[in-house]
Design a protein around this motif. Sequence first.
Motif, PDB file in Angstrom:
ATOM      1  N   ILE A  16       0.835  -1.319  -0.050  1.00 28.37           N
ATOM      2  CA  ILE A  16      -0.035  -0.054  -0.165  1.00 28.37           C
ATOM      3  C   ILE A  16       0.950   1.450  -0.077  1.00 28.37           C
ATOM      4  N   VAL A  17       1.699   1.302   0.782  1.00 32.09           N
ATOM      5  CA  VAL A  17       2.867   2.409   0.964  1.00 32.09           C
ATOM      6  C   VAL A  17       3.465   2.783  -0.183  1.00 32.09           C
ATOM      7  N   MET A  50       1.265   4.150  -2.763  1.00 36.28           N
ATOM      8  CA  MET A  50       0.786   5.633  -2.602  1.00 36.28           C
ATOM      9  C   MET A  50       1.898   6.513  -3.188  1.00 36.28           C
ATOM     10  N   PHE A  85       1.886   9.256  -6.083  1.00 38.71           N
ATOM     11  CA  PHE A  85       2.043  10.511  -5.679  1.00 38.71           C
ATOM     12  C   PHE A  85       3.060  11.216  -6.817  1.00 38.71           C
ATOM     13  N   ARG A 113       0.668  16.055 -13.977  1.00 36.53           N
ATOM     14  CA  ARG A 113       0.751  17.754 -14.007  1.00 36.53           C
ATOM     15  C   ARG A 113       1.468  18.485 -14.796  1.00 36.53           C
ATOM     16  N   VAL A 118      10.242  19.068  -6.906  1.00 37.51           N
ATOM     17  CA  VAL A 118       9.059  18.893  -5.862  1.00 37.51           C
ATOM     18  C   VAL A 118       9.678  17.844  -4.733  1.00 37.51           C
ATOM     19  N   LEU A 156      10.219  18.440  -0.655  1.00 35.17           N
ATOM     20  CA  LEU A 156       9.421  17.715   0.482  1.00 35.17           C
ATOM     21  C   LEU A 156      10.303  17.268   1.398  1.00 35.17           C
ATOM     22  N   PHE A 185      10.759  18.290   5.369  1.00 35.03           N
ATOM     23  CA  PHE A 185      10.720  17.181   6.519  1.00 35.03           C
ATOM     24  C   PHE A 185      11.812  17.509   7.325  1.00 35.03           C
TER      25      PHE A 185
END
Lengths: 358, 368
Positions: free
Chosen positions: A245-246, A249, A253, A260, A292, A296, A300
Amino acid sequence: MADTSAQGAGGLVRAEFRGTASEYFGIWMVNILLTIVTVGIYSAWAKVRRNRYFYGNTFVAGQSFDYHAKGKQIFIGRLIVFAGLIAINIVTAIVPLLALVSPIVFLVALPWLMARGLRFSARVTSYRNVRFNFTGTAWGAFTSVVLGGVVATLSLGILAPLASRWFYRYLFNNLRYGDRSFSSDPRVGKIYGAALPAIILFVVGIVISIAIAFLIFMASNQLPADGSVEEALENAFAAGLFGMIVPLMIIYFLCAILYRAGVRNVVMNASLLDERHRLFSDLPRFGYLFVVVSNLFLVFLTMGLMRPWTAIREQRYVIKHSGITFDGDLGTVLDSMEAAGVAATAEYLDLEGFDFGF
Amino acid sequence: MASDARATSLKRIAEGVWHPPRSSEAITAEIWVQGDSVIVRRAGASAGEPALALGFLSTIEVSSRVGNVPRRIAFSNGSLFETPDNAGIDQLLTKHGSNRAGAFVHGLERFHPRLIVFVAAVFLLATAIYRFALPALVEVAVLVTPDVVPQTMSAGTLKSLDATLLKPSQLPEAKRRAIEEGFGDLAKRADRGTGGYSLNFREGGAIGPNAFALPSGTIILTDELVDIAGDDPDMVLAVLAHEIGHVDKKHSLRQIYRAAGTAGLIMLIAGDVGTAMQDVLTNGAALLSLSYSREAESEADHYSVILMTKSGRDPMALARFFTALQEKLQVGTEGTSMFDTHPGMPDRQKMIEQWSKEARETAATRTK
């Protein structure tokens, strides 16, 4: 900047961003501090200062954009939304069955909210003393944004370029700059072409994450288990499933960023101002992805302290790769809105996330 | 321009660009001041040339300073003078004592050692918000949430779980009966009473030995968990009491509000976190809201101890269950760690032992 009424006689004019991290750091920090101290009330004024900084530092042909929304205006808009939410809560507490109705009401109201939000963003933006405007209707928002979203989701993203086309056609074909209009007709084939790296990355990513899940599955399968073989198998399967799942994701992303950027290029290059002057974008997809993602990590690692620096970096990168190709003289643009000031202050609905992002 | 009593001289303030009313036309111009009159003149205009715009300091609108963004001076006829010369405009304004609020905020924002103090203050305040304001907000939100919300939230969940992960239970009828009877006994003593909870038996399949509660009071128990308990019926009931605890304390709702509230507060306070960070925050919040926090688990453990004692059963059965679970599950130590919602088993067992003792003592004093 002499007595010419518009930008040069022709050729590509690239936009330029002049903001600096040290300036924005102070603005950002004071915004946060005052927002906390005023229990969130200042956030409306904070938004104005932030947008004025970013718009005001975005230059095309030597002159910058301007953001005209007032803090009070945004604050009242937020109060209205807040009051609406409280009203819904009270009503549903009295008539519990209405809790089932309110999401439907919200869905019906959504296109209207989108159209109003876009209109707000456009009307509070100006360039060279002339405001932008947005004339899209709620029905238009429904047929493009809502239906597009449904189509993209139901097709598991396969028809997403079609939805993108609908959305950007709605956006640009209703966008006005003074008495001039924008028009856009990005071809679906081109959007698919631009989306290709994202699609390839997505497929490869899924294969890899399945492989990782399979490895976890095999590894945990070989551990000596006290229970039956079947039980061990099932537990291992669960481990693999969650291990997937991770990564999925993260891949989604990354692909969304690539997509985009690609779509932005296609759409901007297919858009015209006043049916002659072509907008321009040559945003490098992987370069943008790197900006980007590294931003990020920096945010963090520094617990948010580097956010101003990264915001400026991203904006500078995007703006540098945007522009407009003038085909002859734009001439003198006149503000077409009657009493522009009044029209703009009548706007309260500023839907977050529905900015144009010039 | 009526001649001012002070009769000050004409002074040039800044150079820039002037736009006629409602027009994008740009004329290189200069702004001048005489007394409280403001005059815009074409750059290099001859002495007799008429001014482009006239106004008074009280009627013009000067945009407040943000960084070094060009300043805009709007005249009442809709024409606009733009200049990058922020210093010149500031000088003019301070001299006439206008625009204090904007200047004050800009003063705070300037790159200055003072900002270090602001950073420290923000970190302190943020910690305080996370520790005190967020939990309070969550409590308020839980309080005002109508009961239908958890009902509708969990309405489709069991169905979709049945369709994907769960299979019908294979438990022998007698065993099922026994558990149901004990469960009814527990439910009777819990907050919502007998009708407030429903017990569902399922074969866990991929999710293995597990029990979980939906906010509506629907509790799902897998055959695999019953197998682990073996011949100790109190073990299963202690787990069910733990799940009832999650329902009664509204842990799911709290966790959702907590995760959403954290993400929402960050976005509201930081204002601009960037689209990437926004994605991470919303997805992270969604992931986080799927699991219970350590405190919630501990609270549910305590609830189990109390409920088991109330119904005259052994509260230590929960601690025994953890031992049995660990013995049975030496697999799956990797990969699941991130989603492991039951961390720190030895600590929890210690706490259960302590609470059991307390519960027994209070029960004993009550009977005296």
